[in-house]
Design an enzyme around this catalytic site. Structure first.
Site, PDB file in Angstrom:
ATOM      1  N   ASP A 178     102.753  67.479  39.329  1.00  0.00           N
ATOM      2  CA  ASP A 178     102.090  66.853  40.485  1.00  0.00           C
ATOM      3  C   ASP A 178     102.829  67.289  41.756  1.00  0.00           C
ATOM      4  O   ASP A 178     102.716  66.658  42.802  1.00  0.00           O
ATOM      5  CB  ASP A 178     102.147  65.324  40.313  1.00  0.00           C
ATOM      6  CG  ASP A 178     101.111  64.581  41.157  1.00  0.00           C
ATOM      7  OD1 ASP A 178     100.118  65.207  41.576  1.00  0.00           O
ATOM      8  OD2 ASP A 178     101.301  63.377  41.394  1.00  0.00           O
ATOM      9  N   ASP A 232     112.557  65.982  40.180  1.00  0.00           N
ATOM     10  CA  ASP A 232     112.023  65.893  41.542  1.00  0.00           C
ATOM     11  C   ASP A 232     113.150  66.142  42.544  1.00  0.00           C
ATOM     12  O   ASP A 232     114.321  65.895  42.246  1.00  0.00           O
ATOM     13  CB  ASP A 232     111.388  64.517  41.816  1.00  0.00           C
ATOM     14  CG  ASP A 232     110.379  64.581  42.966  1.00  0.00           C
ATOM     15  OD1 ASP A 232     109.166  64.486  42.710  1.00  0.00           O
ATOM     16  OD2 ASP A 232     110.805  64.758  44.141  1.00  0.00           O
ATOM     17  N   LYS A 258      98.497  69.886  39.665  1.00  0.00           N
ATOM     18  CA  LYS A 258      97.785  69.573  40.912  1.00  0.00           C
ATOM     19  C   LYS A 258      97.647  70.857  41.741  1.00  0.00           C
ATOM     20  O   LYS A 258      98.629  71.579  41.947  1.00  0.00           O
ATOM     21  CB  LYS A 258      98.590  68.557  41.722  1.00  0.00           C
ATOM     22  CG  LYS A 258      97.787  68.068  42.906  1.00  0.00           C
ATOM     23  CD  LYS A 258      98.521  67.694  44.168  1.00  0.00           C
ATOM     24  CE  LYS A 258      99.807  66.984  44.155  1.00  0.00           C
ATOM     25  NZ  LYS A 258      99.667  65.571  44.393  1.00  0.00           N
ATOM     26  N   GLY A 290     107.704  58.141  40.333  1.00  0.00           N
ATOM     27  CA  GLY A 290     107.792  57.950  38.882  1.00  0.00           C
ATOM     28  C   GLY A 290     106.606  57.263  38.238  1.00  0.00           C
ATOM     29  O   GLY A 290     106.711  56.810  37.098  1.00  0.00           O
ATOM     30  N   TRP A 350     103.773  58.571  37.185  1.00  0.00           N
ATOM     31  CA  TRP A 350     103.267  59.319  36.015  1.00  0.00           C
ATOM     32  C   TRP A 350     104.211  59.108  34.828  1.00  0.00           C
ATOM     33  O   TRP A 350     103.769  59.014  33.687  1.00  0.00           O
ATOM     34  CB  TRP A 350     103.123  60.813  36.332  1.00  0.00           C
ATOM     35  CG  TRP A 350     101.873  61.134  37.107  1.00  0.00           C
ATOM     36  CD1 TRP A 350     101.151  60.294  37.888  1.00  0.00           C
ATOM     37  CD2 TRP A 350     101.183  62.403  37.146  1.00  0.00           C
ATOM     38  NE1 TRP A 350     100.074  60.953  38.430  1.00  0.00           N
ATOM     39  CE2 TRP A 350     100.072  62.242  37.998  1.00  0.00           C
ATOM     40  CE3 TRP A 350     101.416  63.646  36.575  1.00  0.00           C
ATOM     41  CZ2 TRP A 350      99.182  63.282  38.274  1.00  0.00           C
ATOM     42  CZ3 TRP A 350     100.531  64.694  36.842  1.00  0.00           C
ATOM     43  CH2 TRP A 350      99.424  64.509  37.674  1.00  0.00           C
ATOM     44  N   ASP A 399     115.740  70.730  42.634  1.00  0.00           N
ATOM     45  CA  ASP A 399     114.636  71.586  43.072  1.00  0.00           C
ATOM     46  C   ASP A 399     114.187  72.439  41.894  1.00  0.00           C
ATOM     47  O   ASP A 399     114.976  73.247  41.379  1.00  0.00           O
ATOM     48  CB  ASP A 399     115.147  72.465  44.227  1.00  0.00           C
ATOM     49  CG  ASP A 399     114.055  73.318  44.830  1.00  0.00           C
ATOM     50  OD1 ASP A 399     113.002  73.502  44.190  1.00  0.00           O
ATOM     51  OD2 ASP A 399     114.271  73.799  45.954  1.00  0.00           O
TER      52      ASP A 399
HETATM   53  N1  SAM Z   1     103.449  62.150  40.156  1.00  0.00           N
HETATM   54  C1  SAM Z   1     104.338  61.418  41.028  1.00  0.00           C
HETATM   55  C2  SAM Z   1     104.206  59.955  40.691  1.00  0.00           C
HETATM   56  O1  SAM Z   1     103.276  59.608  39.968  1.00  0.00           O
HETATM   57  O2  SAM Z   1     105.035  59.150  41.122  1.00  0.00           O
HETATM   58  C3  SAM Z   1     104.022  61.697  42.487  1.00  0.00           C
HETATM   59  C4  SAM Z   1     104.448  63.081  42.908  1.00  0.00           C
HETATM   60  S1  SAM Z   1     104.361  63.383  44.633  1.00  0.00           S
HETATM   61  C5  SAM Z   1     102.648  63.520  44.883  1.00  0.00           C
HETATM   62  C6  SAM Z   1     104.867  65.060  44.751  1.00  0.00           C
HETATM   63  C7  SAM Z   1     106.344  65.263  44.474  1.00  0.00           C
HETATM   64  O3  SAM Z   1     106.623  66.664  44.382  1.00  0.00           O
HETATM   65  C8  SAM Z   1     107.243  64.735  45.614  1.00  0.00           C
HETATM   66  O4  SAM Z   1     107.993  63.650  45.144  1.00  0.00           O
HETATM   67  C9  SAM Z   1     108.129  65.941  45.940  1.00  0.00           C
HETATM   68  O5  SAM Z   1     109.473  65.596  46.185  1.00  0.00           O
HETATM   69  C10 SAM Z   1     107.993  66.794  44.680  1.00  0.00           C
HETATM   70  N2  SAM Z   1     108.372  68.197  44.881  1.00  0.00           N
HETATM   71  C11 SAM Z   1     107.931  69.052  45.830  1.00  0.00           C
HETATM   72  N3  SAM Z   1     108.550  70.236  45.722  1.00  0.00           N
HETATM   73  C12 SAM Z   1     109.399  70.140  44.671  1.00  0.00           C
HETATM   74  C13 SAM Z   1     110.330  71.037  44.065  1.00  0.00           C
HETATM   75  N4  SAM Z   1     110.515  72.269  44.538  1.00  0.00           N
HETATM   76  N5  SAM Z   1     111.038  70.609  42.999  1.00  0.00           N
HETATM   77  C14 SAM Z   1     110.876  69.351  42.531  1.00  0.00           C
HETATM   78  N6  SAM Z   1     110.012  68.452  43.058  1.00  0.00           N
HETATM   79  C15 SAM Z   1     109.274  68.837  44.126  1.00  0.00           C
END
Ligand code: SAM
Length: 223
Positions: A125, A84, A165, A64, A66, A100
């Site tokens: 992200d 997420d 990203k 969280g 961002w 998801d």
């Molecule tokens: N921007 C976030 C922050 O500042 O805290 C960090 C994000 S982290 C790099 C990437 C996130 O993408 C992970 O928490 C992962 O669970 C999520 N993610 C991956 N595939 C996903 C999906 N299909 N649906 C939702 N979230 C997903």
């Protein structure tokens, strides 16, 4: 007696990098949930994406940081919807779904909340859990990017922005062309907080193309 799990060499290297990383320390001091905050802060300092009163959708939002950055910049005015697979601990001004993004339920959740209102900024992200098989991971990542781009094209205001990203390598050029077909301006950003050894970069699409905009040309490459 329970055995202590053995630390692998790469696990030890990761831990060393993590505890000595200046952005990890800074995040702890500044009260951000992760070092990722500084990536968005740096991009925002350059591109001025976040303003009070906006509607922002944050895809792949956990833990969280961002959301924290956006909430601070929006000064309690505006709306933020965050999704997420993992929970995003509650914070003022943020509605979040543990779900998801590739599943219809996530899109329904967003659609119900947005009604007919449009979005100023879509952030993604998202990164899939890495299997270690490079090509498969890259393909799964770009599936997420494609879905996020489809969402952005459908829900952004005409002058809205989309920050996503991506990882350089297989699939990057194809996705960049999709971004260029959708947005008038597409820029690549590599914030200092993004580790040098990582192929991660961010693509920023600004202003949706409409029928009056000139077609994509090679001059749009590398803006
Ligand atoms: N921007 C976030 C922050 O500042 O805290 C960090 C994000 S982290 C790099 C990437 C996130 O993408 C992970 O928490 C992962 O669970 C999520 N993610 C991956 N595939 C996903 C999906 N299909 N649906 C939702 N979230 C997903």
């Amino acid at each position: 007696m329970a055995q202590k799990p053995k630390r692998t060499k790469s696990g030890r290297a990761w831990m060393h990098e993590h505890v000595t990383d200046p952005y990890v320390k800074k995040a702890q001091t500044d009260g951000y949930r992760s070092r990722a905050a500084y990536k968005l802060l740096e991009i925002d300092a350059r591109d001025r994406l976040l303003k009070p009163g906006m509607t922002v959708v944050d895809l792949g939002a956990a833990p969280g940081s961002w959301c924290q950055v956006a909430a601070r910049k929006m000064k309690g005015q505006g709306r933020m919807l965050a999704i997420d697979l993992l929970p995003v601990a509650a914070m003022p001004g943020v509605e979040s779904l543990e779900g998801d993004f590739t599943e219809p339920a996530a899109l329904n959740w967003l659609t119900e909340r947005l009604q007919s209102g449009r979005v100023d900024l879509v952030l993604s992200d998202m990164a899939p859990n890495m299997s270690g098989v490079g090509l498969r991971d890259q393909a799964r990542h770009y599936e997420l990017c494609d879905l996020a781009l489809d969402f952005a094209v459908q829900w952004l205001k005409p002058d809205g922005d989309f920050l996503v990203k991506v990882f350089q390598g297989v699939g990057f050029e194809v996705f960049r062309r999709s971004m260029q077909a959708a947005f008038v301006q597409v820029a690549i950003r590599k914030p200092d907080a993004s580790r040098d050894r990582s192929a991660e970069v961010y693509l920023l699409g600004r202003r949706l193309r409409n029928a009056d905009d000139p077609a994509v040309t090679s001059a749009d490459e590398g803006v």
